[in-house]
Design a protein around this motif. Structure first.
Motif, PDB file in Angstrom:
ATOM      1  N   PHE A 122      21.840  49.304   5.151  1.00  0.00           N
ATOM      2  CA  PHE A 122      21.821  48.311   4.068  1.00  0.00           C
ATOM      3  C   PHE A 122      21.017  48.822   2.880  1.00  0.00           C
ATOM      4  N   ASN A 123      19.846  49.376   3.150  1.00  0.00           N
ATOM      5  CA  ASN A 123      18.974  49.820   2.061  1.00  0.00           C
ATOM      6  C   ASN A 123      19.568  50.964   1.253  1.00  0.00           C
ATOM      7  N   ILE A 124      20.203  51.923   1.919  1.00  0.00           N
ATOM      8  CA  ILE A 124      20.694  53.092   1.170  1.00  0.00           C
ATOM      9  C   ILE A 124      22.060  52.853   0.538  1.00  0.00           C
ATOM     10  N   THR A 125      22.713  51.756   0.883  1.00  0.00           N
ATOM     11  CA  THR A 125      24.006  51.450   0.249  1.00  0.00           C
ATOM     12  C   THR A 125      23.874  50.342  -0.789  1.00  0.00           C
ATOM     13  N   ILE A 126      23.434  49.169  -0.347  1.00  0.00           N
ATOM     14  CA  ILE A 126      23.343  48.001  -1.233  1.00  0.00           C
ATOM     15  C   ILE A 126      21.944  47.828  -1.802  1.00  0.00           C
ATOM     16  N   GLY A 127      20.923  48.037  -0.975  1.00  0.00           N
ATOM     17  CA  GLY A 127      19.552  47.758  -1.385  1.00  0.00           C
ATOM     18  C   GLY A 127      19.097  48.548  -2.594  1.00  0.00           C
ATOM     19  N   LEU A 128      19.314  49.853  -2.587  1.00  0.00           N
ATOM     20  CA  LEU A 128      18.848  50.697  -3.695  1.00  0.00           C
ATOM     21  C   LEU A 128      19.394  50.246  -5.047  1.00  0.00           C
ATOM     22  N   PRO A 129      20.707  50.103  -5.207  1.00  0.00           N
ATOM     23  CA  PRO A 129      21.214  49.633  -6.507  1.00  0.00           C
ATOM     24  C   PRO A 129      20.750  48.228  -6.859  1.00  0.00           C
ATOM     25  N   LEU A 130      20.580  47.361  -5.838  1.00  0.00           N
ATOM     26  CA  LEU A 130      20.149  45.989  -6.075  1.00  0.00           C
ATOM     27  C   LEU A 130      18.719  45.957  -6.624  1.00  0.00           C
ATOM     28  N   TYR A 131      17.810  46.639  -5.950  1.00  0.00           N
ATOM     29  CA  TYR A 131      16.411  46.656  -6.404  1.00  0.00           C
ATOM     30  C   TYR A 131      16.298  47.349  -7.763  1.00  0.00           C
ATOM     31  N   PHE A 132      17.086  48.391  -7.958  1.00  0.00           N
ATOM     32  CA  PHE A 132      17.072  49.135  -9.219  1.00  0.00           C
ATOM     33  C   PHE A 132      17.511  48.239 -10.373  1.00  0.00           C
ATOM     34  N   GLU A 133      18.528  47.441 -10.133  1.00  0.00           N
ATOM     35  CA  GLU A 133      19.039  46.534 -11.172  1.00  0.00           C
ATOM     36  C   GLU A 133      17.989  45.486 -11.526  1.00  0.00           C
ATOM     37  N   ILE A 134      17.324  44.932 -10.531  1.00  0.00           N
ATOM     38  CA  ILE A 134      16.280  43.926 -10.767  1.00  0.00           C
ATOM     39  C   ILE A 134      15.133  44.523 -11.573  1.00  0.00           C
ATOM     40  N   ILE A 135      14.726  45.726 -11.194  1.00  0.00           N
ATOM     41  CA  ILE A 135      13.624  46.391 -11.899  1.00  0.00           C
ATOM     42  C   ILE A 135      13.980  46.655 -13.351  1.00  0.00           C
ATOM     43  N   GLN A 136      15.203  47.082 -13.599  1.00  0.00           N
ATOM     44  CA  GLN A 136      15.626  47.355 -14.981  1.00  0.00           C
ATOM     45  C   GLN A 136      15.672  46.084 -15.825  1.00  0.00           C
ATOM     46  N   ARG A 137      16.041  44.986 -15.204  1.00  0.00           N
ATOM     47  CA  ARG A 137      16.157  43.732 -15.961  1.00  0.00           C
ATOM     48  C   ARG A 137      14.816  43.039 -16.126  1.00  0.00           C
TER      49      ARG A 137
END
Length: 326
Positions: free
Chosen positions: A310-325
């Protein structure tokens, strides 16, 4: 979420080798990576990330951000097992709840390495001190898990055939002398004190071939994941949901909170993935001593079979998007 980043992450060659490993097992292929080779590659990955982190740390000035980063990481490692234990013990035995809580409070070095690769693909970097933060986050969760187990098992009658309990001191010592923790801390220290010119001589070994070894290692992880997934699927929806929702909650919350510690996107993503990851190397080794009654057929497949993918497929882009916003 930026679907271009998500697609790029899902088509990352190293991640595709992880998928290939899963397919190989499901198709009952005779594909096999020799155990000594897997052991060597895991040691190499820990050595390379530790040494590179030490080199980065050697070129950075010690400041308040580094201090607060270490304290923040230690707080995460202590608080995650504290709250998850009370969720888990409603459905599981005290030993199993403590072991699973320690697993999710501790961190995964391989997930950290995958995050470093993700950041490189985004042309971003992270501070060398984050390697030290990761290594230091291994032990507090183990200690908290053991303390909680001891406290809540104190009132339970001791089984006559139960093995003698290990002292807290021996558990703490074991968590720091665990091979993976010792290697990454030692490599970090060597990278920190090594002569810069001399260190350049091994740079091709620690940098140029890194992704190739990571791809082979994730191929093996894919095969192991598929083999162990069935070990806990008979426990209903509670454990699978826990293995995804709790890491996602930890990662998302940390993505927000890390902004108070550092403005660096790379460092914030590292914090988020560390909070969301689960250990399947250091904690199982420690739990063999601390909680022999805990079922490794629960906490290892949870960490490796669901949380890690989960973390290396969905989690990484999800957390990255939140951090950028934010």
């Amino acid at each position: 979420m930026d679907f271009e980043i998500l697609l790029a992450n899902l088509t990352n060659p190293t991640l595709l080798f992880f998928v290939l490993g899963i397919l190989a097992t499901l198709l009952k292929s005779d594909l096999e990576i020799p155990k000594p080779s897997t052991k060597f590659i895991s040691l190499y990955l820990l050595f390379a990330i530790g040494f590179r982190g030490g080199q980065e740390l050697a070129h950075s000035d010690f400041n308040s951000e580094i201090l607060f980063s270490v304290l923040f990481g230690l707080a995460l490692a202590a608080l995650v097992p504290l709250y998850t234990f009370f969720i888990l013990k409603r459905r599981m035995s005290i030993s199993d709840a403590g072991a699973v809580a320690a697993t999710y409070g501790s961190v995964s070095a391989v997930t950290f390495v995958a995050t470093a690769s993700f950041l490189e693909a985004q042309q971003l970097t992270f501070g060398g001190h984050m390697v030290a933060v990761m290594a230091l986050m291994e032990s507090p969760a183990i200690i908290v898990g053991v303390i909680l187990m001891r406290q809540y098992e104190a009132a339970l009658p001791e089984h006559p055939d139960a093995p003698p309990r290990q002292s807290l001191k021996s558990i703490v010592l074991h968590s720091f002398t665990n091979g993976s923790v010792l290697l990454i801390l030692g490599s970090l220290l060597i990278g920190l004190i090594a002569d810069t010119k001399q260190a350049e001589g091994i740079k091709p070994f620690t940098t140029d071939i890194f992704k190739g070894f990571l791809a082979i290692f994730l191929l093996e992880m894919g095969m192991v994941t598929a083999q162990r997934f069935s070990a806990f699927k008979n426990y209903g929806f509670f454990l699978p949901l826990f293995a995804i929702l709790v890491p996602a909650f930890n990662g998302i919350l940390t993505a927000f909170l890390s902004g108070f510690i550092t403005a660096d996107i790379g460092n914030r993503l590292i914090f988020s993935i560390l909070a969301a990851s689960a250990s399947y190397i250091a904690v199982p080794a420690a739990m063999q001593m601390a909680a022999p009654k805990a079922n490794p057929g629960l906490y290892i497949p949870m960490a490796l079979g669901l949380t890690f993918p989960f973390n290396i497929t969905i989690g990484l882009p999800l957390y990255f998007e939140i951090i950028q916003r934010f």
